[in-house]
Scaffold this motif. Sequence first.
Motif, short mmCIF file in Angstrom:
data_model
loop_
_atom_site.label_atom_id
_atom_site.label_comp_id
_atom_site.label_asym_id
_atom_site.label_seq_id
_atom_site.Cartn_x
_atom_site.Cartn_y
_atom_site.Cartn_z
N TYR A 243 0.84 -1.20 0.00
CA TYR A 243 0.00 0.00 0.00
C TYR A 243 0.87 1.25 0.00
O TYR A 243 1.80 1.37 0.81
CB TYR A 243 -0.94 0.01 1.22
CG TYR A 243 -1.85 1.21 1.24
CD1 TYR A 243 -2.91 1.32 0.34
CD2 TYR A 243 -1.66 2.23 2.17
CE1 TYR A 243 -3.74 2.42 0.36
CE2 TYR A 243 -2.49 3.33 2.20
CZ TYR A 243 -3.54 3.42 1.28
OH TYR A 243 -4.36 4.52 1.30
N TYR B 219 0.82 5.04 0.78
CA TYR B 219 -0.02 5.96 1.53
C TYR B 219 -0.13 7.32 0.85
O TYR B 219 -1.15 8.00 0.95
CB TYR B 219 0.51 6.13 2.96
CG TYR B 219 0.33 4.89 3.79
CD1 TYR B 219 -0.84 4.68 4.52
CD2 TYR B 219 1.31 3.90 3.85
CE1 TYR B 219 -1.02 3.53 5.27
CE2 TYR B 219 1.14 2.75 4.60
CZ TYR B 219 -0.04 2.57 5.31
OH TYR B 219 -0.22 1.43 6.04
N ASP C 153 -2.46 6.69 -2.12
CA ASP C 153 -3.67 5.96 -1.73
C ASP C 153 -3.97 4.89 -2.78
O ASP C 153 -5.04 4.84 -3.39
CB ASP C 153 -4.86 6.91 -1.57
CG ASP C 153 -6.07 6.19 -0.96
OD1 ASP C 153 -5.89 5.13 -0.35
OD2 ASP C 153 -7.20 6.70 -1.11
N GLU D 284 -10.63 -3.03 1.21
CA GLU D 284 -10.09 -2.66 2.51
C GLU D 284 -11.23 -2.18 3.41
O GLU D 284 -12.10 -1.42 2.97
CB GLU D 284 -9.06 -1.54 2.39
CG GLU D 284 -7.69 -2.01 1.97
CD GLU D 284 -6.96 -2.71 3.10
OE1 GLU D 284 -6.46 -2.03 4.01
OE2 GLU D 284 -6.88 -3.95 3.06
N GLU E 150 -10.52 6.46 8.18
CA GLU E 150 -9.25 7.17 8.08
C GLU E 150 -8.37 6.91 9.30
O GLU E 150 -7.15 6.90 9.19
CB GLU E 150 -9.51 8.68 7.94
CG GLU E 150 -10.20 9.07 6.64
CD GLU E 150 -9.37 8.69 5.42
OE1 GLU E 150 -8.14 8.88 5.44
OE2 GLU E 150 -9.95 8.18 4.44
N LYS F 60 -6.53 3.77 8.60
CA LYS F 60 -5.46 4.01 7.63
C LYS F 60 -4.25 4.63 8.32
O LYS F 60 -3.10 4.26 8.06
CB LYS F 60 -5.96 4.92 6.51
CG LYS F 60 -6.85 4.24 5.49
CD LYS F 60 -7.37 5.23 4.46
CE LYS F 60 -6.25 5.86 3.67
NZ LYS F 60 -6.77 6.80 2.64
N HIS G 133 -0.48 3.01 8.73
CA HIS G 133 0.72 3.73 8.28
C HIS G 133 1.73 3.84 9.42
O HIS G 133 2.94 3.65 9.23
CB HIS G 133 0.32 5.12 7.79
CG HIS G 133 1.42 5.84 7.09
ND1 HIS G 133 1.43 7.21 6.89
CD2 HIS G 133 2.58 5.40 6.55
CE1 HIS G 133 2.53 7.55 6.26
NE2 HIS G 133 3.25 6.47 6.03
#
Length: 498
Positions: free
Chosen positions: A331, A333, A336, A396, A400, A403, A407
């Motif tokens: 992924y 970031y 996205d 997924e 947020e 996410k 990260h």
Amino acid sequence: MVKRKFDKNQTKLGISTLDWNVPKDHISRFVGDFIEDVFPLLEIDEPKKKKRREPLPLDSMLKLLVYAKIQHIDRTSIIADMARYHDIFRFVCDDIRPSERSIQRYRREYGRYFEVLLQMTLKKAFDEGFTEFNHVAIDGTIKKAYNSNNNTISKKETKILVDYYEGRPVSPESLEKLHKPAQRILEKKDMSDEDKLELLYGIETQFTFTGQDRIPVNDIEARFMKGKKGNYMVAYNIQSAVDYDTKLICAINVTQSPTDHYELPAIAKKAIQNVNTKPKYISADTIYLNQISLSYLADEKIEGLIPTRKQSKEKIGKLNENPYHKDHFEYDYEQDAFKCPENQYLHFYAKYTEPHKDSKKPVKVKRIYNNYNACKNCNARTKCCASSQTHKTITEYGSELQKAMNHKMEKQKYKDEYAKRSSVEGPFGIFKEQFQIEKEVVVGMIKTEERINLDALAYNLIRLYNIKQEIENTTEDLEDFCESTSIKNQLQLTATIF
């Protein structure tokens, strides 16, 4: 060799104190001093009996119960014998001679104070500078309840018995067809009809509250839960919070939830209340990664450390062997997007929300990633996609906040901090192997939590005692080294040892 024959009837005079046979550094002294120091802070109003003898001193009984647990003794008959005949037990409990029934009653009636004493152990650790509770790790396990898997009653059988005891007409055939657990309620002679009806009302409440098909008869608050071996058992979910620096247990929370998914806020609140400060980090495993947990950590401004399923699998080397599985899509970031093994990017396509089965839980957020054109011209499409698919789609779940957590957990700094989370596993192993919590005869969620808090209190006192012993032994070793060096080299050596 002359053998002297002793006179069994000979009288000897002597003076001995209760601690004559207790070593100076024995843990019993540490336990006794701790209870005596904190007992006034409990502010317990002990009931005074009229016409009967004075009640047993509560502080002495608490010392006895805690020390017995430290020695892994749970049976009240054995505790009563030890208090009567064992020198160290007599010293700990101030030579009181409680009966088996008295021990049972005190443990039952004053069990709510075990959690308060647990808080005192944490305060002592903080005051003595052993820890600042920077990192608290959270995990859960299940404890088998005092109820057989077969000793359960169905909703239909409960309704038949309620109708019978409320005086509504019930056919004899339906009573005869009841299974053994329901039959035992019907045939129980030492229980009044009013008590049976109250039990059945409680079972009906549990049907409504838990949504289960069957309720345990002996412990109606327990639930069927899946064990680590895949077997189902009647059990409770035990949540624990553990301090990394000292391995002290910060909080215990007993729930009916069959999984750990949404239990982080409750156990974290208890831990913060008990340690009287907010830890810098709270770590938990992947099962706690959801909107409720992340929102709580964000609101409390606590650094959460919860890896994704992929990150957990990567750590233990169990990624899917198929090179085109989702596990091998990286992924990005900033963009996205997911980068596939063929170096193509699957970009964000759409976001959907799905209502949770439980209306009290937040909706699920689902994000879709794909790249139709890249997949159409890809030479590895047949290896990557199923025969019915025209292109690869990555789905997924999460908001947020999730996410951002994913990260963060990619950074080495947080990976290293999360590696400390393994400290939470130790106490559970000690609970099951040494304290034998599976064999503790306790019924009900509240009483189960009180007993586990007693286990946690005993565990924390052992940890505090060992920490103090390590510090004292290290100091003595340094003092001996300084003294021997000074004598050997004829030097005046001045040192301050902390």
